[in-house]
Design an enzyme around this catalytic site. Structure first.
Site, mmCIF file in Angstrom:
data_model
loop_
_atom_site.group_PDB
_atom_site.id
_atom_site.type_symbol
_atom_site.label_atom_id
_atom_site.label_comp_id
_atom_site.label_asym_id
_atom_site.label_seq_id
_atom_site.Cartn_x
_atom_site.Cartn_y
_atom_site.Cartn_z
ATOM 1 C CD GLU A 148 -2.797 -1.301 0.246
ATOM 2 O OE1 GLU A 148 -3.646 -0.463 0.024
ATOM 3 O OE2 GLU A 148 -2.759 -2.205 -0.659
ATOM 4 C CG ASP A 205 -4.623 -4.779 2.686
ATOM 5 O OD1 ASP A 205 -4.955 -4.016 1.938
ATOM 6 O OD2 ASP A 205 -4.171 -6.064 2.078
ATOM 7 C CE LYS A 260 -6.308 -7.218 0.320
ATOM 8 N NZ LYS A 260 -4.974 -7.563 0.368
HETATM 9 N N1 HSE Z 1 -0.988 -4.205 -0.638
HETATM 10 C C1 HSE Z 1 -1.764 -5.176 -0.766
HETATM 11 C C2 HSE Z 1 -1.219 -6.641 -0.401
HETATM 12 C C3 HSE Z 1 -2.258 -5.218 -2.287
HETATM 13 O O1 HSE Z 1 0.005 -6.886 -0.305
HETATM 14 O O2 HSE Z 1 -2.112 -7.653 -0.458
HETATM 15 C C4 HSE Z 1 -3.366 -6.271 -2.737
HETATM 16 O O3 HSE Z 1 -4.588 -6.138 -2.018
#
Ligand code: HSE
Length: 418
Positions: free
Chosen positions: A184, A195, A199
């Protein structure tokens, strides 16, 4: 049904994913998707596409009656929500890759989809090239989904691989992840688990009908893992991964979290290296199924965006079946976890908070223990993230309330080591 619907796309963002999508669209003329315009934040940069495509005026896309699909792959969650909600209200279908935005605004996005009847697809927002959302939505439309264990962040997996298998230091590994376009723009989101937690919130919705805000999830990243932890893992034929897990308990509730975890060498997830992601689904009758693919990067992410665009040709929508057509599951709070904790000083470890401690290694400079602790204790307190403590879940970490009672007697004897 208009199976040959001509798609006219307005694209927001021309970074790693946006440019990847541009290239992928050029190589798939059979899709009959025309890229009408691309909205970018800053004009004047040299870009690998005709100048005439670009604008900085978002309304030129959002108010263009010819554009029937908005694809949003920008990096700013607030701006992304504004674009996505306006596009839906303006009668356009939307494809988004903004996991943070979806995690933070899922409730409003559900309402907007219901109100407008338009479709919002976001397969690329979790596990990039792996079609996990559509599988959870369509294939596992039953009550037999026992557990999901997944690596959903490519950058942290890449960093762990580079540090523990190739000898890079943390900083070098992170810089490489950034250069390759995996991380990111604020890499803290990757490294500290935000992150992956983002998700996991909407994957939980598609898997179990659970609605949860990221800040309500128990999560951490890889920032506290020590070199010594990896040595312990190796000595036990295990590896360390950042694992998102959801497991149905006997009472029907679902234990869910995103934490570093020891993974046995023969576990499917131990094969997931570098920027790859992996998902192990355990379901009734089928036993285990393993999905594997690139979880970050330009073309793998663009391929999932492309698949969503293609699905709009036949007016595909998420039905959120587990939320609307099943009785949604509840998140479990009263379960227990088997944890490994390494630490510099015993005074930073509240031993009385453990149900019991099974192993105790206090001779080395970096000390560690393995014990069982209430999920609630980790969710409500922060000691395990402070004072250079490192908490990693044991392999198969979830212990149900009922098992605890059986095991407690035996472990009280072991706790006598204190
Ligand atoms: N920064 C995220 C990752 C990108 O490394 O999974 C993909 O969603």
């Amino acid at each position: 049904m208009d199976s040959h619907k001509q798609l006219k796309i307005g694209l927001f963002g021309f970074g790693v994913v946006g440019e990847g999508l541009y290239r992928v669209l050029q190589q798939t003329p059979s899709l009959k998707a025309e890229l009408r315009r691309v909205c970018i934040k800053h004009s004047g940069k040299k870009r690998n596409a005709p100048e005439s495509l670009f604008t900085t005026e978002k309304d030129l896309l959002l108010n263009d009656p010819e554009i029937n699909v908005i694809v949003e792959v920008i990096d700013d969650a607030d701006a992304a929500f504004d674009i996505v909600s306006t596009a839906l209200l303006n009668g356009k279908d939307v494809v988004s890759a903004s996991k943070k935005m979806i995690a933070e605004h899922l409730e409003e996005l559900l309402e907007l989809q219901a109100k407008t009847g338009r479709s919002l697809l976001y397969e690329s927002a979790a596990c990039a090239s792996i079609p996990v959302i559509r599988n959870l939505e369509e294939y596992y439309d039953n009550d037999l989904l026992h557990s999901i264990k997944a690596i959903v962040n490519g950058s942290t997996n890449f960093i762990l691989t580079k540090i523990f298998e190739e000898g890079l230091d943390f900083k070098q590994a992170l810089i490489l992840a950034q250069q390759l376009g995996f991380a990111e723009s604020n890499p803290v989101l990757d490294v500290e688990g935000y992150d992956a937690a983002n998700k996991w919130t909407f994957l939980l919705t598609h898997a179990y009908g659970i609605k949860v805000k990221p800040e309500e999830l128990l999560f951490n990243g890889i920032q506290h893992i020590h070199a010594g932890d990896a040595q312990v893992a190796r000595s036990r034929n295990q590896q360390i991964r950042l694992v998102a897990q959801a497991q149905k308990l006997q009472n029907g509730e679902v234990a869910a979290f995103v934490l570093p975890q020891f993974v046995k060498d023969d576990d499917h997830l131990s094969f997931v290296k570098n920027e790859y992601n992996g998902v192990v689904i355990e379901s009734g009758f089928a036993d285990k199924q393993f999905f594997y693919g690139k979880g970050a990067g330009s073309l793998p992410t663009a391929s999932a965006v492309l698949s969503d665009i293609a699905a709009l040709r036949y007016q595909y929508k998420y039905e959120y079946k587990k939320l609307y057509h099943h009785k949604p599951h509840q998140l479990a709070k009263d379960t227990y976890l088997r944890v490994f904790v390494s630490f510099d000083d015993l005074k930073h470890i509240p031993r009385e908070k453990f149900e019991w401690i099974e192993e105790w290694h206090a001779q080395e400079e970096r000390k560690y223990l393995v014990g069982v602790i209430a999920f609630r204790e980790l969710q409500e307190n922060n000691w395990w993230r402070q004072n250079n403590n490192s908490l990693i879940l044991a392999a198969d970490p979830v212990i149900e309330d009922v098992e605890i009672r059986k095991l407690k007697k035996r472990s009280l004897e072991l706790a006598g080591v204190f």
